[in-house]
Design an enzyme around this catalytic site. Structure first.
Site, PDB file in Angstrom:
ATOM      1  N   SER A  80     -18.364 -26.684   6.810  1.00 17.02           N
ATOM      2  CA  SER A  80     -19.369 -26.680   6.100  1.00 17.02           C
ATOM      3  C   SER A  80     -20.682 -26.387   6.869  1.00 17.02           C
ATOM      4  O   SER A  80     -20.783 -26.480   8.050  1.00 17.02           O
ATOM      5  CB  SER A  80     -19.762 -28.425   5.870  1.00 17.02           C
ATOM      6  OG  SER A  80     -21.054 -28.471   5.391  1.00 17.02           O
ATOM      7  N   TYR A 130     -23.996 -21.730   1.490  1.00 15.20           N
ATOM      8  CA  TYR A 130     -24.791 -21.919   0.134  1.00 15.20           C
ATOM      9  C   TYR A 130     -25.718 -20.621  -0.148  1.00 15.20           C
ATOM     10  O   TYR A 130     -25.812 -19.784   0.722  1.00 15.20           O
ATOM     11  CB  TYR A 130     -25.841 -23.221   0.331  1.00 15.20           C
ATOM     12  CG  TYR A 130     -24.960 -24.609   0.584  1.00 15.20           C
ATOM     13  CD1 TYR A 130     -24.677 -25.224  -0.453  1.00 15.20           C
ATOM     14  CD2 TYR A 130     -24.998 -25.169   1.834  1.00 15.20           C
ATOM     15  CE1 TYR A 130     -23.925 -26.398  -0.521  1.00 15.20           C
ATOM     16  CE2 TYR A 130     -24.388 -26.453   1.842  1.00 15.20           C
ATOM     17  CZ  TYR A 130     -23.945 -27.018   0.733  1.00 15.20           C
ATOM     18  OH  TYR A 130     -23.341 -28.085   0.835  1.00 15.20           O
ATOM     19  N   THR A 165     -20.380 -21.908  -2.123  1.00 13.86           N
ATOM     20  CA  THR A 165     -20.502 -23.146  -2.828  1.00 13.86           C
ATOM     21  C   THR A 165     -21.523 -22.784  -4.039  1.00 13.86           C
ATOM     22  O   THR A 165     -22.695 -22.818  -3.868  1.00 13.86           O
ATOM     23  CB  THR A 165     -20.694 -24.397  -2.116  1.00 13.86           C
ATOM     24  OG1 THR A 165     -19.880 -24.497  -1.181  1.00 13.86           O
ATOM     25  CG2 THR A 165     -21.085 -25.511  -2.937  1.00 13.86           C
ATOM     26  N   LYS A 214     -16.539 -21.220  -4.647  1.00 13.59           N
ATOM     27  CA  LYS A 214     -16.241 -22.624  -4.780  1.00 13.59           C
ATOM     28  C   LYS A 214     -16.980 -23.308  -5.757  1.00 13.59           C
ATOM     29  O   LYS A 214     -18.140 -23.243  -5.678  1.00 13.59           O
ATOM     30  CB  LYS A 214     -16.220 -23.177  -3.298  1.00 13.59           C
ATOM     31  CG  LYS A 214     -16.074 -24.910  -3.239  1.00 13.59           C
ATOM     32  CD  LYS A 214     -15.987 -25.371  -1.804  1.00 13.59           C
ATOM     33  CE  LYS A 214     -15.810 -26.989  -1.827  1.00 13.59           C
ATOM     34  NZ  LYS A 214     -16.971 -27.620  -2.145  1.00 13.59           N
ATOM     35  N   HIS A 258     -16.717 -30.386  -6.863  1.00 14.52           N
ATOM     36  CA  HIS A 258     -17.555 -30.950  -5.588  1.00 14.52           C
ATOM     37  C   HIS A 258     -17.181 -32.288  -5.296  1.00 14.52           C
ATOM     38  O   HIS A 258     -17.934 -33.304  -4.989  1.00 14.52           O
ATOM     39  CB  HIS A 258     -19.018 -30.823  -5.770  1.00 14.52           C
ATOM     40  CG  HIS A 258     -19.830 -30.526  -4.448  1.00 14.52           C
ATOM     41  ND1 HIS A 258     -20.451 -29.130  -4.225  1.00 14.52           N
ATOM     42  CD2 HIS A 258     -19.936 -31.222  -3.440  1.00 14.52           C
ATOM     43  CE1 HIS A 258     -21.069 -29.273  -3.107  1.00 14.52           C
ATOM     44  NE2 HIS A 258     -20.781 -30.485  -2.712  1.00 14.52           N
TER      45      HIS A 258
HETATM   46  C1  LIG Z   1     -18.987 -36.397   2.239  1.00 15.75           C
HETATM   47  C2  LIG Z   1     -18.677 -35.167   1.747  1.00 15.75           C
HETATM   48  C3  LIG Z   1     -19.333 -33.966   2.034  1.00 15.75           C
HETATM   49  C4  LIG Z   1     -19.328 -32.824   1.251  1.00 15.75           C
HETATM   50  N1  LIG Z   1     -19.939 -31.526   1.955  1.00 15.75           N
HETATM   51  C5  LIG Z   1     -19.848 -30.512   1.298  1.00 15.75           C
HETATM   52  C6  LIG Z   1     -20.504 -29.371   1.887  1.00 15.75           C
HETATM   53  O1  LIG Z   1     -21.301 -29.498   2.745  1.00 15.75           O
HETATM   54  N2  LIG Z   1     -20.153 -28.360   1.125  1.00 15.75           N
HETATM   55  C7  LIG Z   1     -19.371 -28.017   0.236  1.00 15.75           C
HETATM   56  O2  LIG Z   1     -19.067 -26.989  -0.468  1.00 15.75           O
HETATM   57  N3  LIG Z   1     -18.665 -29.176  -0.552  1.00 15.75           N
HETATM   58  C8  LIG Z   1     -18.790 -30.308   0.059  1.00 15.75           C
HETATM   59  N4  LIG Z   1     -18.442 -31.514  -0.220  1.00 15.75           N
HETATM   60  C9  LIG Z   1     -17.287 -31.226  -1.526  1.00 15.75           C
HETATM   61  C10 LIG Z   1     -15.874 -30.960  -0.587  1.00 15.75           C
HETATM   62  O3  LIG Z   1     -15.862 -29.559  -0.418  1.00 15.75           O
HETATM   63  C11 LIG Z   1     -14.869 -30.904  -1.971  1.00 15.75           C
HETATM   64  O4  LIG Z   1     -14.984 -30.011  -2.785  1.00 15.75           O
HETATM   65  C12 LIG Z   1     -14.537 -32.440  -2.360  1.00 15.75           C
HETATM   66  O5  LIG Z   1     -14.620 -33.375  -1.493  1.00 15.75           O
HETATM   67  C13 LIG Z   1     -13.034 -32.444  -3.038  1.00 15.75           C
HETATM   68  O6  LIG Z   1     -12.841 -33.800  -3.519  1.00 15.75           O
HETATM   69  P1  LIG Z   1     -12.085 -34.904  -2.764  1.00 15.75           P
HETATM   70  O7  LIG Z   1     -13.156 -35.525  -1.833  1.00 15.75           O
HETATM   71  O8  LIG Z   1     -11.978 -35.639  -4.090  1.00 15.75           O
HETATM   72  O9  LIG Z   1     -10.697 -34.355  -2.088  1.00 15.75           O
HETATM   73  C14 LIG Z   1     -18.234 -32.584   0.090  1.00 15.75           C
HETATM   74  C15 LIG Z   1     -17.888 -33.625  -0.100  1.00 15.75           C
HETATM   75  C16 LIG Z   1     -17.879 -35.045   0.429  1.00 15.75           C
HETATM   76  C17 LIG Z   1     -16.790 -36.112  -0.107  1.00 15.75           C
HETATM   77  O1  LIG Z   2     -23.042 -34.309  -0.266  1.00 17.45           O
HETATM   78  C1  LIG Z   2     -22.673 -33.268  -0.567  1.00 17.45           C
HETATM   79  O2  LIG Z   2     -21.477 -33.354  -1.468  1.00 17.45           O
HETATM   80  C2  LIG Z   2     -22.697 -32.347   0.200  1.00 17.45           C
HETATM   81  O3  LIG Z   2     -22.351 -31.178  -0.270  1.00 17.45           O
HETATM   82  C3  LIG Z   2     -23.344 -32.250   1.378  1.00 17.45           C
HETATM   83  C4  LIG Z   2     -24.331 -31.413   1.604  1.00 17.45           C
HETATM   84  C5  LIG Z   2     -25.095 -31.406   3.063  1.00 17.45           C
HETATM   85  C6  LIG Z   2     -24.675 -32.524   3.891  1.00 17.45           C
HETATM   86  C7  LIG Z   2     -23.626 -33.409   3.613  1.00 17.45           C
HETATM   87  C8  LIG Z   2     -23.034 -33.286   2.514  1.00 17.45           C
END
Ligand SMILES: Cc1cc2nc3c(=O)[nH]c(=O)nc-3n(C[C@H](O)[C@H](O)[C@H](O)COP(=O)(O)O)c2cc1C
Ligand SMILES: O=C(O)C(=O)c1ccccc1
Length: 379
Positions: free
Chosen positions: A118, A145, A171, A243, A267
């Site tokens: 990330s 991003y 993303t 994504k 997401h």
């Molecule tokens: C706590 C958390 C933080 C996330 N941070 C990002 C991120 O920084 N960038 C991003 O593209 N997706 C982020 N996501 C989405 C994940 O990449 C992913 O699409 C998603 O968690 C998949 O679903 P699942 O948690 O049900 O497996 C985040 C998801 C969670 C739960």
């Molecule tokens: O919260 C999220 O889904 C996410 O994409 C994210 C973005 C920055 C920091 C932590 C999570």
């Protein structure tokens, strides 16, 4: 008396499923962190349905197939992984366990699967890729991003490429954050002491802002296919994946703009609530891809059978987010290893019990849709 005690201690400690790991994680995480990790947006429809939608599919096993040499491996980003799973980029992993993305990268290397990093990782891409140098080094993909600060975005791209990342995961579903009640109710902020080295932000700078405000300041909502994709292409030789795609229309655009792949994703239900479960959006995306662009999926995958079903519906590979975060909270690197091991074992058994000797054997013929009013519907 003694026997009962033994059974009780076993039942409270034996961790056998992703659900068990989630339960263990819930015991360790403070409420604010747990709600941030686990929640979706607004009414929680999509986050919930991402998982439950898998239940409508049933498996159609073929019997008396020689599966003694069942091979779960597949190739992603031009390199072999032990089974069709990668770890989705998720920010703030050090809020789950101090070792954060370093532990995740090591566990991925142990299990030989690839990992997304990330932009909001608590460790730098250089540290995370280095941690993944196991016996067979795994590949990392840098999540990006469409940022307001293009110079910073460019620095992230160059750092990721120099650190050995093979792909950018752009993303595309987040021109603004989803509407998340938990974050506002809890005045959610990144805990003190955690930095975002890819964002070039210190702990002090981060603490001054809510998650929502920090995101707003960072991300560009004036992004577009025509502006962003050719620019990225000119900046890097890494593969470019989009994504957050959920429709055939956007798969066609990803093809038109020469992208290497799409991740069918909502997401994890954290952005637009009421968007479809990813497994329900997958068929139209696979159809639109016509085999000309790769199609992966994430969201709600919690078992080896879920991975199998997604592949049967045409995904080349699955990704998981929260199971890794729960693994981290449960037991750091060992906890992530455990989560990946569970999914690997379940997937392998699922392949063998359905009569599949290789990932290529997994097809539409292996699943059907359960109906209340009649026999299994063939696909
Ligand atoms: C706590 C958390 C933080 C996330 N941070 C990002 C991120 O920084 N960038 C991003 O593209 N997706 C982020 N996501 C989405 C994940 O990449 C992913 O699409 C998603 O968690 C998949 O679903 P699942 O948690 O049900 O497996 C985040 C998801 C969670 C739960
Ligand atoms: O919260 C999220 O889904 C996410 O994409 C994210 C973005 C920055 C920091 C932590 C999570």
């Amino acid at each position: 008396m003694e026997e009962k005690t033994v059974i009780k201690s076993m039942s409270s400690e034996v961790v056998l499923s992703i659900e068990d790991i989630k339960e263990q994680a819930s015991k360790k995480l403070p409420t604010v962190a747990r709600e941030f990790f686990n929640s979706g947006s607004t009414s929680q429809i999509t986050v919930h349905e991402n998982s439950t939608a898998y239940q409508k599919y049933r498996l159609r096993p073929r019997v008396l197939v020689n599966v003694s040499k069942a091979d779960t491996s597949t190739t992603v980003f031009g390199s072999k992984i032990s089974f069709p799973l990668c770890v989705s980029p998720a920010g703030l992993q050090a809020m789950s366990h101090p070792d954060g993305e370093i532990a995740t990268s090591k566990a991925c290397a142990t299990r030989n699967i690839h990992m997304g990093v990330s932009t909001f990782s608590n460790y730098s891409v250089e540290e995370v890729t280095r941690a993944g140098l196991g016996v067979e080094p795994i590949k990392h993909a840098m999540q990006l991003y469409t940022m307001k600060d293009r110079a910073l975005q460019e620095r992230i791209i160059k750092r990721a490429e120099a650190a050995g990342c093979v792909a950018i995961l752009l993303t595309a579903d987040s021109p603004v954050l989803g509407y998340r009640y938990n974050e506002w109710r809890n005045d959610f902020r990144t805990p003190a002491g955690l930095a975002f080295p890819m964002m070039e932000k210190s702990s002090e700078q981060i603490l001054a802002q809510t998650h929502d405000d920090g995101f707003l300041a960072m991300n560009s909502d004036s992004h577009s296919w025509a502006e962003d994709i050719p620019r990225l292409r000119s900046l890097t030789k890494m593969e470019i994946w989009i994504k957050g795609v959920l429709t055939a229309e956007d798969v066609l655009l990803a093809r038109e703009y020469g992208c290497d792949g799409v991740i069918v994703s909502n997401h994890g239900g954290r952005q637009l609530d009421d968007s479809p479960a990813t497994i329900d959006a997958l068929p139209e995306c696979v159809k639109a891809a016509e085999g000309k662009i790769r199609v992966h999926i994430d969201g709600g995958i919690r078992s080896g059978a879920d991975i199998f079903k997604a592949l049967a519906l045409g995904a080349e590979c699955c990704w998981i987010g929260r199971p890794v975060i729960w693994g981290l909270a449960y037991d750091g690197e060992k906890g992530v290893e455990k989560a990946l091991q569970i999914l690997y074992d379940e997937f392998r058994r699922c392949m063998m019990l359905t009569g599949c000797s290789s990932v290529a054997d997994i097809s539409k013929a292996k699943i059907g849709i359960a109906r209340l009013d009649g026999p299994l519907a063939r696909l």
